[in-house]
Design a protein around this motif. Structure first.
Motif, mmCIF file in Angstrom:
data_model
loop_
_atom_site.group_PDB
_atom_site.id
_atom_site.type_symbol
_atom_site.label_atom_id
_atom_site.label_comp_id
_atom_site.label_asym_id
_atom_site.label_seq_id
_atom_site.Cartn_x
_atom_site.Cartn_y
_atom_site.Cartn_z
ATOM 1 N N PHE A 1 -3.535 15.343 -16.498
ATOM 2 C CA PHE A 1 -3.929 16.349 -15.210
ATOM 3 C C PHE A 1 -2.793 16.599 -14.450
ATOM 4 N N PRO A 2 -2.033 17.763 -14.886
ATOM 5 C CA PRO A 2 -0.618 18.062 -14.308
ATOM 6 C C PRO A 2 -0.688 18.380 -12.599
ATOM 7 N N LEU A 3 -1.966 18.786 -12.273
ATOM 8 C CA LEU A 3 -1.987 19.121 -10.972
ATOM 9 C C LEU A 3 -1.987 17.956 -9.865
ATOM 10 N N CYS A 4 -2.864 16.826 -10.551
ATOM 11 C CA CYS A 4 -2.727 15.609 -9.954
ATOM 12 C C CYS A 4 -1.462 14.926 -9.958
ATOM 13 N N LEU B 1 0.786 -1.221 -0.027
ATOM 14 C CA LEU B 1 0.102 0.123 -0.139
ATOM 15 C C LEU B 1 0.862 1.372 -0.247
ATOM 16 N N SER B 2 1.908 1.128 0.588
ATOM 17 C CA SER B 2 2.924 2.337 0.510
ATOM 18 C C SER B 2 3.762 2.438 -0.636
ATOM 19 N N THR B 3 3.617 1.613 -1.485
ATOM 20 C CA THR B 3 4.384 1.658 -2.882
ATOM 21 C C THR B 3 3.811 2.837 -3.719
ATOM 22 N N LYS B 4 4.492 3.555 -4.361
ATOM 23 C CA LYS B 4 4.168 4.552 -5.556
ATOM 24 C C LYS B 4 3.946 3.581 -6.861
ATOM 25 N N GLN B 5 2.863 2.817 -7.049
ATOM 26 C CA GLN B 5 2.835 2.052 -8.108
ATOM 27 C C GLN B 5 2.956 2.481 -9.258
ATOM 28 N N ILE C 1 -5.371 6.940 -10.265
ATOM 29 C CA ILE C 1 -4.710 7.608 -9.155
ATOM 30 C C ILE C 1 -3.238 7.122 -9.634
ATOM 31 N N ILE C 2 -3.038 5.832 -9.910
ATOM 32 C CA ILE C 2 -1.740 5.196 -10.044
ATOM 33 C C ILE C 2 -1.069 5.819 -11.471
ATOM 34 N N ARG C 3 -2.014 6.190 -12.345
ATOM 35 C CA ARG C 3 -1.832 6.816 -13.839
ATOM 36 C C ARG C 3 -0.971 8.059 -13.315
ATOM 37 N N TYR C 4 -1.365 8.856 -12.350
ATOM 38 C CA TYR C 4 -0.545 9.971 -12.128
ATOM 39 C C TYR C 4 0.920 9.818 -11.737
ATOM 40 N N LYS D 1 3.354 13.433 -6.966
ATOM 41 C CA LYS D 1 4.933 13.426 -7.157
ATOM 42 C C LYS D 1 5.577 13.812 -5.776
ATOM 43 N N THR D 2 4.971 14.577 -5.111
ATOM 44 C CA THR D 2 5.441 15.199 -3.704
ATOM 45 C C THR D 2 4.731 14.362 -2.757
ATOM 46 N N LEU D 3 3.891 13.430 -2.788
ATOM 47 C CA LEU D 3 3.273 12.636 -1.733
ATOM 48 C C LEU D 3 4.521 11.528 -1.441
ATOM 49 N N VAL D 4 4.427 11.671 -0.094
ATOM 50 C CA VAL D 4 5.631 10.613 0.419
ATOM 51 C C VAL D 4 5.125 9.106 0.547
ATOM 52 N N ASP D 5 3.922 9.171 1.003
ATOM 53 C CA ASP D 5 3.230 7.734 1.391
ATOM 54 C C ASP D 5 1.845 7.864 0.644
ATOM 55 N N PRO D 6 1.438 6.944 -0.413
ATOM 56 C CA PRO D 6 0.372 6.906 -0.943
ATOM 57 C C PRO D 6 -0.767 6.067 -0.225
#
Length: 884
Positions: free
Chosen positions: A488-491, A422-426, A476-479, A496-501
């Motif tokens: 969706f550059p804002l998403c 769950l904590s992996t940026k997939q 979500i993962i597509r971002y 990108k800056t999110l440490v833990d998804p």
């Protein structure tokens, strides 16, 4: 050819022969029609008694066999030819109104007389006249072979052909040709059928969970099962799927699951045919309630009967789709030996990658290392090269899922691996998708298993709850993937800056998990999420964040679409509900993804712009260090921005200053500075009234229609009618009347496809139509006639009209919920006219078959509407107008 007498509930075969033998013309036609109808009636009675659906399909085939053979003899068609059943009819899987696919097989050296061709045409016309949809071909053996070698669909029809009557030797000769080793060898046949299936699945966007599925063609539908049948027949020379057990492709349990799924889909299709009285394979909303009733489903447990039916359907197609993929993979690997030369790549001590499939190195891996049941999905989530799970490994996962019980979910090692997942940026959503399809996700989160196949009988949700959740996770993962950052550059920036998804992934999984249980699903899901987060040992602040996101996952969409987000009070009120910037950022990503995943037709550029504007305004409010400006300061700031813009042109700004003074302070509060600048430019060009200007909104997400016209009764009703007559969908409206009676109204519109207007000719046409209509208000028709889409007729939405008065607002808020229909807003506008209501602004929200519109209104004297008796009369009149 089976005789209908084999099935004692069908009309006797001898009756048709006896009655029709001496009959001619209309009498013969009537006899056959009656026999055909009597057969259908008998089959329908047996269906309702619960007779095996496989037997009923064979009985239907036997009935048609007898009709064709008897009439063929009576019409003396091609005495030296053979009548062959092909396709579903050849398999003896004939539904009540399916096409009757036949082949008239000729000898290669036959020279049929011209009168025989005429007899064939007369016979075919007779079959159509009695009510059979016949698809026929007339070919020699050589011609059949030639076409079959060129076209896989022809070849498929021929390998399941079945003799009905005529010269049996001809079919024997054809079979000798098509059973030759060089006639579509197994590998070529397999690849061709696989290509067909891939193309068909793509047409349905790879999902089995559309809310109006095609029982035959959707992924997991009957066609997927037939692919198994065709390959089995071609390679193993057997039509029995039971034989796949002895070939080691299916276990007995898998075979029974496949058979159960097949029989259920056949029963649904049978009911659909009988109820519609035609060949219909689409389980449309208009048929679902009747089919559910026919199959014995009932309303209970906070679910409609139709929802029980569809949940059973979705679970059946999921079984068929899984077993279809298992069959294809095992057949490819074990029988065709394809991909054996592909490199085997070690992923770690437990897993390898071979031919884009992940596999386990030892058969007992999941027994020795139970956490590997989760670890495998992390590999899939991080490695885009992994497309599938190897068949044997997939089977091991499914057979091991009973390990994932309460004890498993409490084990510290297993929990740690799931938290790591769950904590992996997939980098691919396949991890979640395959975890769900193997039932591991439902085992790890038991509440999720309860919503698998759960549908909602409406037009708002295009997919089942679980499939919608997977789509949401996919977005979500597509971002995370740079190649999609432009969408969706804002998403993308937030992710990108999110440490833990972890909080976002869990919020996505739990946001709709409370559906189907009654009550507020957001509240139910928030409680479930908090309990689950605690159960796997997440920190308190993360657990509370997940629960908060689930509880509030609808709020941002509601505010953006129903409130005036240019109003600082609205922003302040919304911001007061947001604990931190992180909450706001995750809520924004969740909201955008949720709307996109709900229904492809609901998302449009206007909604995107509203959410983005609300996000940025709220973020600015939360980060400012000084209190927000008061209204006087805001008006002066706006006035200054406008004057500065005109100063740059080098022309005198006195006309601008005078116009702003004439329009008054309310005008400066009502519109964005960019809109005021544009409108001022239009008004200073000394236009004749009425005046209409059209351009793209500043967000480029909608088209802005600016109308300047003298104030007069029924203006809102007239304008909305004119816009509707021009096939425009109103998204929002801002209405302003100056102290001197000049109305400056702005409507944000989209075309019927949900896009801003882009063609100059179309824009000019709309502009001319509006000016013509507004110039002759007395004679302008404000009624709108547009057909109600058929699908809307099968839904009921309770009309609700609510008046809300706030001491802080000079006007009344009016909220209307109703069934959507063409020109609804125009009808509401006419009701406002009849009730002497002035409209100051409008927010238009369409949610599938339901609209939820919000208006800011007053009486003709610009006073709030507070008299209770008057409110009741208005409600009654609005209800009549809405439901007219």
């Amino acid at each position: 050819m089976a005789s209908p007498d084999k099935f004692n509930y069908l009309p006797k075969a001898a009756e048709l022969v006896k009655k029709s033998q001496s009959a001619d013309g209309l009498d013969r036609l009537k006899i056959y029609k009656n026999y055909l109808q009597a057969g259908l009636d008998a089959l329908t009675k047996q269906f309702q008694k619960g007779t095996s659906i496989i037997q009923l399909l064979r009985a239907r085939s036997a009935l048609i066999d007898h009709i064709l053979a008897t009439s063929w003899s009576q019409f003396s068609v091609h005495s030296h030819s053979a009548l062959i059943a092909v396709g579903g009819y050849g398999r003896e899987e004939l539904q009540p109104y399916s096409d009757i696919d036949i082949l008239v097989l000729l000898n290669d050296d036959s020279e049929e007389a011209e009168d025989s061709n005429l007899e064939l045409e007369a016979w075919l016309a007779f079959l159509w006249d009695i009510g059979l949809e016949v698809g026929h071909s007339v070919r020699t053996i050589n011609h059949c072979e030639q076409l079959a070698l060129e076209d896989i669909s022809v070849a498929t029809n021929l390998i399941e052909s079945r003799f009905i009557c005529g010269n049996r030797k001809l079919l024997k000769g054809l079979n000798e040709r098509i059973k030759q080793p060089d006639f579509w060898p197994s590998e070529a046949f397999f690849k061709a059928k696989l290509d067909e299936q891939v193309a068909r699945h793509l047409k349905f966007k790879e999902t089995s969970f559309n809310l109006e599925p095609n029982i035959k063609s959707n992924p997991g539908g009957l066609r997927d099962l037939q692919v198994i049948q065709w390959i089995t027949l071609k390679h193993f020379k057997t039509s029995s799927l039971h034989d796949l057990i002895k070939y080691g492709i299916f276990t007995r349990r898998e075979y029974r699951s496949l058979l159960n799924g097949q029989q259920f889909l056949h029963r649904v299709r049978f009911a659909l045919h009988v109820l519609t009285g035609k060949r219909e394979d689409r389980l449309l909303f208009e048929h679902q309630k009747k089919v559910a009733e026919w199959l014995g489903f009932e309303d209970h447990d906070n679910k409609l009967a139709v929802e029980h039916l569809m949940q059973r359907y979705y679970r059946a197609v999921m079984v068929i789709r899984n077993l279809n993929e298992l069959f294809l993979q095992i057949f490819e690997q074990e029988y065709l030996k394809l991909g054996k030369s592909a490199q085997i790549i070690d992923l770690d001590q437990d897993f390898y990658l071979h031919n884009q499939r992940i596999g386990i190195k030892t058969p007992d891996l999941f027994l020795r290392k139970p956490h590997a049941l989760i670890k495998i999905f992390r590999h899939i989530a991080l490695n885009p090269e992994i497309i599938q799970i190897e068949a044997k490994t997939m089977r091991k996962i499914r057979s091991s899922q009973q390990m994932v019980n309460r004890h498993y979910r409490r084990d510290a090692i297993n929990i740690s691996y799931f938290k790591e997942f769950l904590s992996t940026k997939q980098l691919t959503s396949r991890g979640f998708a395959l975890m769900k399809r193997t039932n591991i996700l439902g085992a790890m989160i038991p509440k999720f298993a309860q919503i698998e196949g759960q549908m909602q009988f409406d037009l708002f949700h295009a997919y089942t709850v679980d499939e919608h959740t997977l789509f949401l996770l996919r977005y979500i993962i597509r971002y995370n993937k740079s190649e999609y950052g432009h969408e969706f550059p804002l998403c993308r920036k937030i992710m990108k800056t999110l440490v833990d998804p972890t909080p976002l992934y869990l919020a996505a999984i739990f946001h709709d998990i409370g559906k189907g249980r009654g009550g507020d699903h957001s509240e139910l899901g928030a409680v479930d999420a908090l309990e689950y987060c605690h159960s796997i040992g997440l920190d308190q602040h993360i657990s509370e964040l997940v629960s908060w996101l689930v509880r509030n996952h609808l709020i941002m969409s509601l505010v953006a679409q129903r409130k005036d987000i240019s109003d600082p009070d609205v922003i302040e009120s919304f911001a007061s509900k947001i604990p931190s910037i992180l909450h706001l950022e995750l809520l924004y990503v969740l909201t955008v993804s949720d709307i996109r995943a709900t229904n492809p037709t609901l998302w449009n550029s206007w909604k995107e712009s509203l959410l983005k504007e609300l996000f940025l305004a709220t973020k600015h409010y939360l980060t400012q260090s000084t209190p927000r400006a008061n209204q006087n300061q805001m008006m002066e700031d706006t006035r200054q921005q406008v004057l500065e813009q005109f100063t740059k042109t080098g022309e005198s700004i006195e006309p601008v200053r005078e116009l702003l003074s004439e329009l008054g302070n309310d005008y400066l509060l009502r519109y964005h500075p960019e809109q005021i600048i544009w409108q001022t430019e239009q008004l200073l060009s000394q236009p004749e009234l009425p005046y209409v200007a059209i351009k793209n909104h500043r967000s480029q997400a909608g088209t802005e229609v600016f109308i300047a016209v003298e104030d007069q009764p029924d203006l809102f009703a007239s304008i909305t009618a004119l816009l509707s007559q021009n096939h425009l969908n109103i998204q929002a409206a801002t209405l302003f009347t100056s102290p001197k009676g000049l109305c400056l109204d702005t409507f944000i519109v989209l075309d019927e496809q949900g896009h801003p207007l882009s063609y100059e000719q179309r824009i000019q046409e709309i502009q001319d139509n509006l000016i013509d209509g507004l110039s002759d208000m007395d004679n302008s028709a404000i009624s709108v006639s547009r057909a109600v889409p058929t699908r809307l007729k099968y839904f009921t939405v309770k009309t609700n009209v609510e008046f809300i008065n706030d001491d802080n607002s000079p006007f009344t808020t009016l909220e209307i919920t109703a069934l959507d229909r063409p020109a609804l807003l125009a009808n509401i506008g006419q009701a406002f006219r009849d009730c002497d209501i002035e409209v100051h602004s409008a927010k238009i929200v369409t949610l599938g078959e339901r609209v939820e519109d919000t208006f800011t209104v007053s009486d003709r004297n610009h006073q709030p509407i507070i008299d209770k008796n008057r409110i009741e009369k208005i409600k009654e009149h609005l209800g009549q107008a809405i439901n007219a």
